[in-house]
Each structure stands twice: as C-alpha cells, then as structure tokens.
Design an enzyme around this catalytic site. Structure first.
Site, PDB file in Angstrom:
ATOM      1  N   SER A   1      38.922  46.797  33.982  1.00 56.26           N
ATOM      2  CA  SER A   1      37.941  45.718  34.153  1.00 56.26           C
ATOM      3  C   SER A   1      36.620  46.326  34.594  1.00 56.26           C
ATOM      4  O   SER A   1      36.597  47.377  35.260  1.00 56.26           O
ATOM      5  CB  SER A   1      38.419  44.738  35.230  1.00 56.26           C
ATOM      6  OG  SER A   1      37.378  43.850  35.602  1.00 56.26           O
TER       7      SER A   1
ATOM      8  N   TYR B   1      41.162  43.340  44.021  1.00 52.55           N
ATOM      9  CA  TYR B   1      41.256  43.266  42.554  1.00 52.55           C
ATOM     10  C   TYR B   1      40.466  44.423  41.919  1.00 52.55           C
ATOM     11  O   TYR B   1      40.979  45.161  41.075  1.00 52.55           O
ATOM     12  CB  TYR B   1      40.747  41.922  42.030  1.00 52.55           C
ATOM     13  CG  TYR B   1      40.732  41.881  40.516  1.00 52.55           C
ATOM     14  CD1 TYR B   1      41.926  41.929  39.799  1.00 52.55           C
ATOM     15  CD2 TYR B   1      39.536  41.872  39.800  1.00 52.55           C
ATOM     16  CE1 TYR B   1      41.930  41.937  38.408  1.00 52.55           C
ATOM     17  CE2 TYR B   1      39.523  41.879  38.405  1.00 52.55           C
ATOM     18  CZ  TYR B   1      40.725  41.915  37.724  1.00 52.55           C
ATOM     19  OH  TYR B   1      40.734  41.947  36.345  1.00 52.55           O
TER      20      TYR B   1
END
Ligand code: NDP
Ligand code: 8X3
Length: 249
Positions: free
Chosen positions: A135, A148
């Site tokens: 990501s 995250y």
C-alpha cells in the site's frame, strides 16, 4: 494451463484478480473466510477452473489443512498473490484498540509470511512468481495509519528481501502499492459504516478492483526475464500533501 493462488478472493482486489486470470485461461485457488462468496465466484467461473479454500488465514492449522487438501492440478501454483489484508480504525495511536493492531499484524504480516513460506518450494520448482499487495500507506505516513502503514512497510521490505534470497531461482517477486481504491476496505476499516465509505470515495474516481487486477495481470505476463520490483498506483485525484508543523501556543 497456469495456476494462481489468491488470498482474500471473496471481495475487492482478490475477487477481481481471480476473475481476470480465470477469464484469460488460468485456473485459480481462491481463499477467504466467506464460503458463500467463494462458492459464488466458483459457480460463476466454473468449478473446473476455481478451487475454493475457506479458512481464516491467521489460523496456521486451518491454513495448512486447506493447502494440503488442494487437489491436482490446482497444487501446481505458478503465481501466489498475497492480497488478504485489512486496516482497522483510523484513530491516532493512543486511542487505538490493541486487539485491532494485533489483528492487522496477524493478517497482513504473520499470515502472509506463513503462506509464502509454505508455497516457496512449488514456486521455485515451477519458476513461478509472487505478487504481494502492499500500500502507499507503507511508504508515506499519515495520521491514523499507524500499525496498518507499518504492516504494509513490512510487505514492501519483505518483497524486496525475498527477491534477494530467490536470486538465481527464476522466481519473480513484486509488490503492488495502491492508493485510494474503492472496495470493501473502508467498510471493514470503519466497522461497516457505508456513509463513511461513500464519503471517502465521493467525487474522487478512486482506483477500482479491476484496475489492480489489470496491474497484476500485466506484471504476471511480462516476459520472464523482467521483474517489476515495486508498482505504486494512485488515482489521478490523489497526491501527497507533505509535512506538518505543530507550533507552540
Ligand atoms: P476488501 O476488504 O474488499 O478485501 C479484503 C480481502 O481480505 C477479503 O477477501 C477478505 O476475505 C480477506 N481477508 C481479510 N482478513 C482475512 C482473514 N483473517 N483470513 C482470510 N482472508 C481475510 O479490501 P481490498 O480488496 O481493498 O484489500 C485487498 C488488499 O489490498 C489488502 O491487503 C489491503 O490492505 C490492500 N490495499 C487496499 C487498498 C484500498 O484502498 N482498498 C489500497 C492499498 C492496499 P474474508 O473477509 O472473506 O475473509
Ligand atoms: C489503503 C490505502 O491510503 O487508505 O492501503 O491507507 S490508504
């Protein structure tokens, strides 16, 4: 016929990747926790082309049993797509729930490592490929990204390090790092708050699951002497906003 195994194929990128590859002549092992979604995918694309394996990727025993039960010829995995993952919450670190941090680490890091370790022998034997879904959150920090983002930084570095260790095997390793993409991701992150998800994506023309399936397809079908190390993908509507300064009152 080539075979890919996609983790997290019940929604979003994973489901679209299975559709893209099976629609173009591959067979797939599709995994995830929601059997009804896996069944729907297999019924739509054909049971002869899609083997479903329903398990929680954090459960090492369940994963081992499901992988042991994969029938021939689905066992001959040429491409592993490590896609299963999630973000939970957007709160700043002091307000976060430790159980949610653990769930992100267990899913995005520990389980990804475990399934990769398990499939390395067949991938080496077949001179296959690994595509990990990282990501932009693993590269660029943002408030509320905390654990995250850190899990995705791990995915990037693990991908690059794997490449070094697989030197000479012919196995290709890539990490795709998407930005804003509309899937079930924000529903999961917000505890299924549809309004929050709709608001985030409104007017932004975010990345679609099909876009990431296309990127994965491109990487997997390049000539075998080429390796995409990192592929960072953002919608045109998204860009980086720089640093912040807190000033004394
Ligand atoms: P979705 O929520 O739509 O899909 C996530 C998939 O992961 C589902 O199939 C889900 O299956 C699976 N999954 C989650 N937890 C587990 C578990 N414990 N065991 C097995 N499977 C699990 O999100 P996306 O498609 O957007 O996300 C896919 C990947 O892309 C993730 O790694 C995410 O971090 C990453 N990503 C997403 C971006 C975005 O903006 N959407 C941007 C950048 C990266 P099930 O619930 O059935 O178990
Ligand atoms: C998902 C992208 O920017 O929401 O990995 O963290 S972001």
């Amino acid at each position: 016929m080539k075979t890919l195994l996609v983790t997290g194929a019940t929604a979003g990128f994973g489901a679209a990747i299975v559709e893209r590859f099976v629609g173009n002549g591959w067979r797939a092992v599709a995994t995830g926790r929601r059997q009804d979604r896996l069944d729907a995918l297999a019924e739509r694309l054909g049971r002869d082309r899609v083997h479903t394996a329903c398990f929680d990727i954090r459960d090492a025993d369940a994963m081992a049993a499901a992988l042991d039960a994969i029938p021939a010829p689905f066992r001959d995995v040429d491409l592993l797509v490590n896609n299963a993952g999630l973000a939970l919450g957007t709160a700043p670190a002091p307000a976060c729930d430790l159980a949610q941090w653990r769930q992100m680490i267990d899913t995005n890091v520990t389980a990804l490592v475990a399934i990769t370790h398990r499939l390395l022998p067949v991938l080496i034997e077949r001179r296959g490929a690994i595509v990990n879904i990282g990501s932009i959150a693993g590269v660029y920090p943002y408030a509320g990204g905390n654990v995250y983002g850190a899990t995705k930084a791990f995915v990037e570095q693990f991908s690059l390090n794997l490449r070094s260790d697989l030197h000479g095997t012919g196995v290709r390793v890539s990490v795709i790092e998407p930005g804003l993409a509309e899937t079930e991701f924000t529903l999961v992150r917000t505890g299924w708050d549809q309004a929050a998800s709709d608001t985030l994506y409104a007017g932004a023309q975010p990345i679609t699951a099909a876009d990431i399936a296309e990127s994965t397809w491109w990487i997997a079908n390049l000539p075998p002497h080429l390796n995409i190390n990192r592929l960072e993908v953002m919608p045109v509507s998204q860009s980086l906003a720089g640093l912040q300064i807190h000033r004394a009152p």
